[in-house]
Design a protein around this motif. Sequence first.
Motif, PDB file in Angstrom:
ATOM      1  N   LYS A 181      -9.492   0.199  -7.774  1.00 53.57           N
ATOM      2  CA  LYS A 181     -10.817   0.023  -7.182  1.00 53.57           C
ATOM      3  C   LYS A 181     -11.200  -1.457  -7.161  1.00 53.57           C
ATOM      4  O   LYS A 181     -11.961  -1.890  -6.319  1.00 53.57           O
ATOM      5  N   GLY A 182     -10.695  -2.220  -8.126  1.00 60.75           N
ATOM      6  CA  GLY A 182     -10.825  -3.666  -8.082  1.00 60.75           C
ATOM      7  C   GLY A 182     -12.039  -4.271  -8.752  1.00 60.75           C
ATOM      8  O   GLY A 182     -12.227  -5.476  -8.669  1.00 60.75           O
ATOM      9  N   LYS A 183     -12.879  -3.493  -9.395  1.00 55.36           N
ATOM     10  CA  LYS A 183     -14.104  -4.051  -9.965  1.00 55.36           C
ATOM     11  C   LYS A 183     -13.796  -5.089 -11.045  1.00 55.36           C
ATOM     12  O   LYS A 183     -14.320  -6.202 -11.006  1.00 55.36           O
ATOM     13  N   HIS A 184     -12.947  -4.745 -12.001  1.00 57.50           N
ATOM     14  CA  HIS A 184     -12.619  -5.659 -13.096  1.00 57.50           C
ATOM     15  C   HIS A 184     -11.791  -6.843 -12.598  1.00 57.50           C
ATOM     16  O   HIS A 184     -12.014  -7.984 -12.999  1.00 57.50           O
ATOM     17  N   ALA A 185     -10.863  -6.556 -11.711  1.00 57.80           N
ATOM     18  CA  ALA A 185      -9.989  -7.615 -11.201  1.00 57.80           C
ATOM     19  C   ALA A 185     -10.768  -8.624 -10.360  1.00 57.80           C
ATOM     20  O   ALA A 185     -10.519  -9.826 -10.442  1.00 57.80           O
ATOM     21  N   LEU A 190      -3.485   5.426 -19.321  1.00 60.13           N
ATOM     22  CA  LEU A 190      -2.899   4.375 -18.483  1.00 60.13           C
ATOM     23  C   LEU A 190      -3.081   4.687 -16.999  1.00 60.13           C
ATOM     24  O   LEU A 190      -3.364   3.788 -16.198  1.00 60.13           O
ATOM     25  N   LEU A 191      -2.920   5.951 -16.624  1.00 61.05           N
ATOM     26  CA  LEU A 191      -3.118   6.331 -15.225  1.00 61.05           C
ATOM     27  C   LEU A 191      -4.573   6.153 -14.802  1.00 61.05           C
ATOM     28  O   LEU A 191      -4.857   5.711 -13.685  1.00 61.05           O
ATOM     29  N   GLU A 192      -5.500   6.476 -15.694  1.00 59.96           N
ATOM     30  CA  GLU A 192      -6.918   6.274 -15.399  1.00 59.96           C
ATOM     31  C   GLU A 192      -7.236   4.786 -15.259  1.00 59.96           C
ATOM     32  O   GLU A 192      -7.998   4.380 -14.379  1.00 59.96           O
ATOM     33  N   LEU A 193      -6.636   3.967 -16.124  1.00 64.65           N
ATOM     34  CA  LEU A 193      -6.821   2.520 -16.039  1.00 64.65           C
ATOM     35  C   LEU A 193      -6.276   1.983 -14.719  1.00 64.65           C
ATOM     36  O   LEU A 193      -6.889   1.125 -14.080  1.00 64.65           O
ATOM     37  N   ALA A 194      -5.138   2.498 -14.290  1.00 63.63           N
ATOM     38  CA  ALA A 194      -4.553   2.067 -13.018  1.00 63.63           C
ATOM     39  C   ALA A 194      -5.466   2.414 -11.852  1.00 63.63           C
ATOM     40  O   ALA A 194      -5.624   1.632 -10.911  1.00 63.63           O
ATOM     41  N   LYS A 195      -6.116   3.589 -11.898  1.00 58.72           N
ATOM     42  CA  LYS A 195      -7.057   3.958 -10.834  1.00 58.72           C
ATOM     43  C   LYS A 195      -8.259   3.021 -10.823  1.00 58.72           C
ATOM     44  O   LYS A 195      -8.739   2.623  -9.764  1.00 58.72           O
ATOM     45  N   ASP A 196      -8.766   2.676 -12.027  1.00 57.30           N
ATOM     46  CA  ASP A 196      -9.894   1.748 -12.108  1.00 57.30           C
ATOM     47  C   ASP A 196      -9.524   0.375 -11.561  1.00 57.30           C
ATOM     48  O   ASP A 196     -10.309  -0.277 -10.885  1.00 57.30           O
ATOM     49  N   LYS A 235      -5.460 -12.756 -21.830  1.00 57.45           N
ATOM     50  CA  LYS A 235      -6.687 -12.309 -22.497  1.00 57.45           C
ATOM     51  C   LYS A 235      -7.354 -11.188 -21.701  1.00 57.45           C
ATOM     52  O   LYS A 235      -7.833 -10.206 -22.269  1.00 57.45           O
ATOM     53  N   PHE A 236      -7.371 -11.293 -20.362  1.00 62.66           N
ATOM     54  CA  PHE A 236      -7.944 -10.254 -19.509  1.00 62.66           C
ATOM     55  C   PHE A 236      -7.204  -8.930 -19.692  1.00 62.66           C
ATOM     56  O   PHE A 236      -7.830  -7.870 -19.838  1.00 62.66           O
ATOM     57  N   ILE A 237      -5.891  -8.985 -19.709  1.00 62.93           N
ATOM     58  CA  ILE A 237      -5.093  -7.760 -19.875  1.00 62.93           C
ATOM     59  C   ILE A 237      -5.324  -7.157 -21.253  1.00 62.93           C
ATOM     60  O   ILE A 237      -5.512  -5.939 -21.385  1.00 62.93           O
ATOM     61  N   ASP A 238      -5.336  -7.993 -22.283  1.00 69.43           N
ATOM     62  CA  ASP A 238      -5.583  -7.493 -23.639  1.00 69.43           C
ATOM     63  C   ASP A 238      -6.963  -6.850 -23.751  1.00 69.43           C
ATOM     64  O   ASP A 238      -7.099  -5.759 -24.324  1.00 69.43           O
ATOM     65  N   ASP A 239      -7.980  -7.509 -23.225  1.00 64.57           N
ATOM     66  CA  ASP A 239      -9.340  -6.955 -23.269  1.00 64.57           C
ATOM     67  C   ASP A 239      -9.434  -5.655 -22.486  1.00 64.57           C
ATOM     68  O   ASP A 239     -10.080  -4.699 -22.918  1.00 64.57           O
ATOM     69  N   LEU A 240      -8.794  -5.619 -21.338  1.00 59.23           N
ATOM     70  CA  LEU A 240      -8.822  -4.415 -20.516  1.00 59.23           C
ATOM     71  C   LEU A 240      -8.167  -3.242 -21.232  1.00 59.23           C
ATOM     72  O   LEU A 240      -8.709  -2.133 -21.254  1.00 59.23           O
ATOM     73  N   LEU A 241      -7.019  -3.493 -21.840  1.00 61.33           N
ATOM     74  CA  LEU A 241      -6.348  -2.417 -22.586  1.00 61.33           C
ATOM     75  C   LEU A 241      -7.143  -1.999 -23.807  1.00 61.33           C
ATOM     76  O   LEU A 241      -7.261  -0.798 -24.099  1.00 61.33           O
ATOM     77  N   ASP A 242      -7.698  -2.960 -24.533  1.00 62.59           N
ATOM     78  CA  ASP A 242      -8.475  -2.635 -25.735  1.00 62.59           C
ATOM     79  C   ASP A 242      -9.720  -1.821 -25.389  1.00 62.59           C
ATOM     80  O   ASP A 242     -10.040  -0.849 -26.058  1.00 62.59           O
ATOM     81  N   ASN A 243     -10.432  -2.237 -24.348  1.00 61.14           N
ATOM     82  CA  ASN A 243     -11.678  -1.560 -23.986  1.00 61.14           C
ATOM     83  C   ASN A 243     -11.439  -0.198 -23.349  1.00 61.14           C
ATOM     84  O   ASN A 243     -12.243   0.712 -23.512  1.00 61.14           O
ATOM     85  N   HIS A 244     -10.359  -0.049 -22.611  1.00 59.45           N
ATOM     86  CA  HIS A 244     -10.143   1.180 -21.877  1.00 59.45           C
ATOM     87  C   HIS A 244      -9.404   2.232 -22.704  1.00 59.45           C
ATOM     88  O   HIS A 244      -9.675   3.425 -22.560  1.00 59.45           O
TER      89      HIS A 244
END
Length: 144
Positions: free
Chosen positions: A25-29, A16-22, A133-142
């Motif tokens: 950076k804003g690339k996915h968002a 979760l901390l690694e996901l927060a750092k990503d 859907k974006f949040i679900d995909d982000l959590l699933d992929n990360h």
Amino acid sequence: MAKFDFSELTKFEEDLLELAKDLDKGKHAKKFLRNSGNKLKRRTVNAAKSKTNKRTGNLIKGIKRGKPYKYYVDGSMAVRVYPGSPAFHAHLIDRGHRIVDKNGKEHGFKPGVHFFEAGAKEYEGQYYEDTQKFIDDLLDNHLL
């Protein structure tokens, strides 16, 4: 006395901390916001077409999607849809305006058609679904 194994919980916390750092950076968002902005622009253009009798295309061509940016108050990211050219008077059609002759005498008020608000209200429900859907995909992929 029972013993608890927290190793998986610790790994989940690190992920979760690694996901927060990503996300920081804003690339996915930014990609998500660009796509959402394009969808909002399409809804706004459709609302403008249906609410006005303007068929020349200048009103429609003038509607733009901005770049994703960090909102200065709380640091959240945002994107906007706006009338593109400052010389173009889309805001007068959208919000309404006074009718004034060349001598400055007022002859009434032309009410606005509010197509920017209509486009935003129409897209609001879809935006919540897209965000989920974006949040679900982000959590699933990360996290997997």
